[in-house]
Design a protein around this motif. Structure first.
Motif, PDB file in Angstrom:
ATOM      1  N   LEU A 568      10.841  22.270  24.147  1.00  0.00           N
ATOM      2  CA  LEU A 568       9.810  22.530  23.146  1.00  0.00           C
ATOM      3  C   LEU A 568       8.809  21.386  23.169  1.00  0.00           C
ATOM      4  CD1 LEU A 568      12.071  23.605  20.126  1.00  0.00           C
ATOM      5  CD2 LEU A 568      11.252  24.982  22.059  1.00  0.00           C
ATOM      6  N   VAL A 569       7.518  21.728  23.174  1.00  0.00           N
ATOM      7  CA  VAL A 569       6.490  20.686  23.217  1.00  0.00           C
ATOM      8  C   VAL A 569       5.345  21.034  22.279  1.00  0.00           C
ATOM      9  CG1 VAL A 569       7.032  20.017  25.592  1.00  0.00           C
ATOM     10  CG2 VAL A 569       5.250  21.722  25.173  1.00  0.00           C
ATOM     11  N   PHE A 570       4.728  20.004  21.752  1.00  0.00           N
ATOM     12  CA  PHE A 570       3.456  20.090  21.049  1.00  0.00           C
ATOM     13  C   PHE A 570       2.381  19.538  21.975  1.00  0.00           C
ATOM     14  CE2 PHE A 570       5.302  19.848  16.535  1.00  0.00           C
ATOM     15  CZ  PHE A 570       4.984  21.177  16.274  1.00  0.00           C
ATOM     16  N   THR A 571       1.171  20.107  21.888  1.00  0.00           N
ATOM     17  CA  THR A 571       0.026  19.516  22.571  1.00  0.00           C
ATOM     18  C   THR A 571      -1.234  19.992  21.864  1.00  0.00           C
ATOM     19  OG1 THR A 571      -0.967  19.052  24.734  1.00  0.00           O
ATOM     20  CG2 THR A 571      -0.353  21.347  24.286  1.00  0.00           C
ATOM     21  N   ASP A 572      -2.357  19.477  22.286  1.00  0.00           N
ATOM     22  CA  ASP A 572      -3.638  19.824  21.664  1.00  0.00           C
ATOM     23  C   ASP A 572      -4.137  21.152  22.231  1.00  0.00           C
ATOM     24  OD1 ASP A 572      -6.111  20.002  20.549  1.00  0.00           O
ATOM     25  OD2 ASP A 572      -6.958  18.238  21.549  1.00  0.00           O
ATOM     26  N   LEU A 573      -4.003  22.223  21.455  1.00  0.00           N
ATOM     27  CA  LEU A 573      -4.404  23.543  21.927  1.00  0.00           C
ATOM     28  C   LEU A 573      -5.891  23.809  21.736  1.00  0.00           C
ATOM     29  CD1 LEU A 573      -1.309  25.654  20.831  1.00  0.00           C
ATOM     30  CD2 LEU A 573      -1.901  24.811  23.111  1.00  0.00           C
ATOM     31  N   ASP A 574      -6.632  22.805  21.287  1.00  0.00           N
ATOM     32  CA  ASP A 574      -8.094  22.904  21.241  1.00  0.00           C
ATOM     33  C   ASP A 574      -8.736  22.257  22.468  1.00  0.00           C
ATOM     34  OD1 ASP A 574      -8.195  24.215  18.762  1.00  0.00           O
ATOM     35  OD2 ASP A 574      -7.990  22.316  17.689  1.00  0.00           O
ATOM     36  N   ASP A 575      -7.918  21.689  23.334  1.00  0.00           N
ATOM     37  CA  ASP A 575      -8.412  21.019  24.536  1.00  0.00           C
ATOM     38  C   ASP A 575      -8.811  22.063  25.573  1.00  0.00           C
ATOM     39  OD1 ASP A 575      -8.882  19.538  26.804  1.00  0.00           O
ATOM     40  OD2 ASP A 575      -7.111  18.278  26.599  1.00  0.00           O
ATOM     41  N   THR A 576     -10.086  22.136  25.892  1.00  0.00           N
ATOM     42  CA  THR A 576     -10.580  23.159  26.822  1.00  0.00           C
ATOM     43  C   THR A 576     -10.104  22.934  28.247  1.00  0.00           C
ATOM     44  OG1 THR A 576     -12.636  21.919  27.160  1.00  0.00           O
ATOM     45  CG2 THR A 576     -12.619  23.599  25.433  1.00  0.00           C
ATOM     46  N   ARG A 577      -9.571  21.742  28.527  1.00  0.00           N
ATOM     47  CA  ARG A 577      -9.013  21.515  29.863  1.00  0.00           C
ATOM     48  C   ARG A 577      -7.603  22.076  29.983  1.00  0.00           C
ATOM     49  NH1 ARG A 577     -10.923  15.382  29.378  1.00  0.00           N
ATOM     50  NH2 ARG A 577     -10.322  15.981  27.261  1.00  0.00           N
ATOM     51  N   LEU A 578      -7.073  22.529  28.849  1.00  0.00           N
ATOM     52  CA  LEU A 578      -5.711  23.039  28.815  1.00  0.00           C
ATOM     53  C   LEU A 578      -5.646  24.518  28.430  1.00  0.00           C
ATOM     54  CD1 LEU A 578      -2.807  21.921  29.213  1.00  0.00           C
ATOM     55  CD2 LEU A 578      -2.725  21.575  26.737  1.00  0.00           C
ATOM     56  N   VAL A 579      -6.573  24.949  27.594  1.00  0.00           N
ATOM     57  CA  VAL A 579      -6.591  26.324  27.088  1.00  0.00           C
ATOM     58  C   VAL A 579      -7.985  26.900  27.266  1.00  0.00           C
ATOM     59  CG1 VAL A 579      -6.193  27.790  25.068  1.00  0.00           C
ATOM     60  CG2 VAL A 579      -4.812  25.740  25.398  1.00  0.00           C
ATOM     61  N   THR A 580      -8.061  28.146  27.727  1.00  0.00           N
ATOM     62  CA  THR A 580      -9.349  28.804  27.915  1.00  0.00           C
ATOM     63  C   THR A 580      -9.915  29.233  26.561  1.00  0.00           C
ATOM     64  OG1 THR A 580      -8.588  31.098  28.060  1.00  0.00           O
ATOM     65  CG2 THR A 580      -8.423  29.744  30.065  1.00  0.00           C
ATOM     66  N   PRO A 581     -11.209  29.556  26.491  1.00  0.00           N
ATOM     67  CA  PRO A 581     -11.794  30.012  25.234  1.00  0.00           C
ATOM     68  C   PRO A 581     -11.177  31.307  24.705  1.00  0.00           C
ATOM     69  CG  PRO A 581     -13.507  29.254  26.702  1.00  0.00           C
ATOM     70  CD  PRO A 581     -12.246  29.304  27.511  1.00  0.00           C
TER      71      PRO A 581
END
Length: 603
Positions: A568-581
């Motif tokens: 289980l992990v937390f990360t910044d899901l607003d980071d556009t380098r990680l999540v698409t729009p």
């Protein structure tokens, strides 16, 4: 190879280019309200804009672009959140004979610079100073002559000033420029979101847009009509939102724009749309919020019964069966308790929801149909000018993305890849090498795995590049397992790993809001996310809770396709380098950041 073709419904050869869609609509009904525009006034939050008034704003801005030096074929970047001015700028660039280059409002400076340089942008339009700064820096880094940056928000170089610069441009000259591009001219360069690699500039033509708009409107007359309205809250930099906007504009369907997710629910109650386009995650959140509210009021068991009843109702309708008397009685009860309230929360007038941008869980689709708001699931890519396939009103099959839309052909390769040909298929990428790799026997290679069911509907089965080959040679397509785990509201993204390994594992990226609410109810304190890092969560009770979802997903696949360990992990899901729009995880980026967490799964 299995193949399915749907003939076009509309001949578009009498259209000059995309601008013809607006010109014809103005001729048909100039005074009809085309847009609801936010005013910022709490007493009158929305003002209508007629089709004729919209055309006036478009032509004024187009003249300003021409007066400032934009030539036919030049690239003009637009970087802004979803708003009315985006719609004005989009058409204005086309009226000026130029090419639109959308840039996501959330793009990093490096991403903006790469797009501006590759597309050879000559002029840029920004929402405000933040976006303008990124665009100015990108234009300066490109080291090519440019015409500056103009803003949608008030300022020295705003759109009013830009439009005023064109006061002396003759109407006849504008008409010459508007009609200069033909159907096969480039209309826009859209950069792919890059879930499996670096973004590529896809060149879409006027024929792509006009063909899609006219044929989609003809296939969905029950959805797109003058008496309807919609709220667009997907990014207009995404081809799905822009395609939807053009379909509605040409069909006389009123459009409102909402960029802030926190304002979406309130706007639905005010604007009362008849149709919405969403990504699956939005529907998941609506369901999860309803479940959480039911639990908070000690109605959780009743809500679960309501979900089961709605799903059974939709299953019966899909099978062409008449729901039984007991089922009808239960549905009437749950309609009074839950369904009606959910419909009211979504505005109370929704006839249909279109879901795209990712695979939709079949039971989630059935839930919404059962509560009285059918979900039309479709499938497409940037390179197909948004929709390639879609279910149709009155002919919805959950778990599929429907038939090829009019003017399109879908073929399934021997490797199971979805291949496509038709009116929406782009002309190619900016890089000819990328274009050569993207086509096979005249068909575009989507990179998605799928099959045709017994009726010819497309069923998605994952991404070709996401396929995992374990060390013992077993080939695994992870989408089915991942999608099932993601039905748990605490899991934002499930990512299976195991390439070259002896067994399969998974990273479960947690939804901060949902997990936080769960932890608070359990009197637990969880680690905070720090910047772009991956924060492992080792809370035993949370692991045990999610073990149930992992076990349920494992039960749906073969033993060799099941996951043995997970983190289980937390990360910044607003980071556009990680999540698409459109809220899809960039697997490669996640795995690169999660190296230590992944290695721990194999110790």
């Amino acid at each position: 190879m299995p193949e399915r073709t749907t003939a076009p419904l509309v001949d578009i050869d009498d259209h000059r280019n995309v601008t013809e869609l607006l010109m014809r609509r103005v001729a048909e009904n100039p005074h009809h309200a085309a847009f609801d525009v936010a005013t910022g006034d709490p007493d009158a939050p929305w003002r209508p804009v007629s089709t004729a008034d919209y055309l006036s704003e478009v032509t004024a801005l187009a003249k300003g672009l021409m007066a400032t030096g934009v030539e036919a074929g030049d690239s003009v970047a637009i970087m802004a959140p979803t708003r009315y001015e985006w719609a004005v700028a989009d058409l204005a660039v086309w009226f000026a004979g130029a090419v639109v280059v959308p840039v996501y409002d959330t793009s990093s400076p490096d991403q903006v610079a790469a797009i501006v340089a590759d597309a050879e942008v000559r002029l840029a339009i920004a929402a405000g100073e933040r976006q303008a700064r990124s665009l100015r820096e990108a234009l300066d880094r490109a080291a090519a002559a440019h015409l500056g940056v103009w803003t949608m928000e008030a300022g020295v170089h705003d759109l009013l000033a830009l439009a005023s610069a064109g006061d002396e441009v003759d109407d006849a000259l504008l008409e010459l420029r508007r009609t200069q591009a033909d159907l096969d001219s480039p209309a826009t360069i859209v950069y792919t979101s890059g879930t499996t690699g670096e973004p590529k500039g896809a060149v879409l033509t006027h024929r792509n847009f006009v063909g899609q708009v006219r044929n989609v409107a003809a296939a969905y007359r029950e959805v797109v009509h003058e008496g309807g309205n919609t709220v667009i809250f997907l990014p207009l930099a995404h081809v799905l939102a822009r395609g939807l906007q053009l379909v509605c504009l040409a069909g006389g369907m009123r459009i409102a724009h909402v960029a802030d997710p926190a304002e979406v629910v309130g706007s639905l109650a005010e604007l009362r749309p008849t149709f919405l386009v969403v990504v699956p995650r939005v529907l998941e959140r609506i369901r999860n919020a309803a479940a959480a509210k039911a639990d908070a009021t000690h109605l959780g068991a009743l809500w679960r019964g309501a979900v089961s009843t709605a799903t059974s109702w939709a299953t019966a309708l899909e099978a062409g069966e008449h729901p039984s008397v007991p089922l009808r009685v239960r549905r009437t009860l749950f309609d009074a308790l839950f369904y009606r309230r959910l419909r009211t929360r979504m505005g109370g007038r929704l006839d249909y929801i279109l879901s795209g941008g990712g695979a939709l869980d079949a039971d989630l689709s059935r839930l919404f149909r059962g509560i009285g708001v059918p979900v039309i699931e479709g499938y497409g890519l940037t390179e197909t000018t948004a929709p390639l396939t879609g279910n149709l009103p009155g002919d919805i099959r959950s778990g599929t993305v429907g038939y090829p839309l009019p003017g399109s052909t879908v073929r399934i390769s021997d490797q199971g890849e979805i291949l496509a040909k038709g009116i929406g298929i782009f002309s190619g990428y900016r890089d000819p090498e990328h274009t050569a790799e993207a086509f096979e026997d005249g068909f575009f290679r989507t990179g998605d795995l799928g099959r045709l069911d017994e009726d010819g509907r497309v069923v998605l089965e994952g991404r070709l590049k996401d396929v995992i080959v374990t060390s013992n040679g077993k080939t695994v397509v992870p989408q089915s397992w991942e999608s099932h785990v993601e039905t748990n509201p605490l899991v934002a993204h499930a990512v299976m790993v195991g390439e070259g390994r002896s067994y399969l594992s998974a990273l479960l990226v947690l939804d901060r809001a949902e997990t936080g609410a769960w932890a608070a109810a359990q009197n637990l304190r969880l680690e905070e996310v720090s910047g772009q890092s991956i924060t492992p969560i080792a809370e035993p009770r949370l692991i045990a809770h999610l073990q149930e979802s992992v076990d349920a997903a494992n039960a749906r696949v073969s033993r060799s396709e099941s996951v043995r360990r997970f983190a289980l992990v937390f990360t910044d899901l607003d980071d556009t380098r990680l999540v698409t729009p459109t809220m899809k995880i960039k697997r490669r980026a996640l795995l690169e950041r999660s190296g230590p967490a992944v290695e721990d799964l194999y110790r």
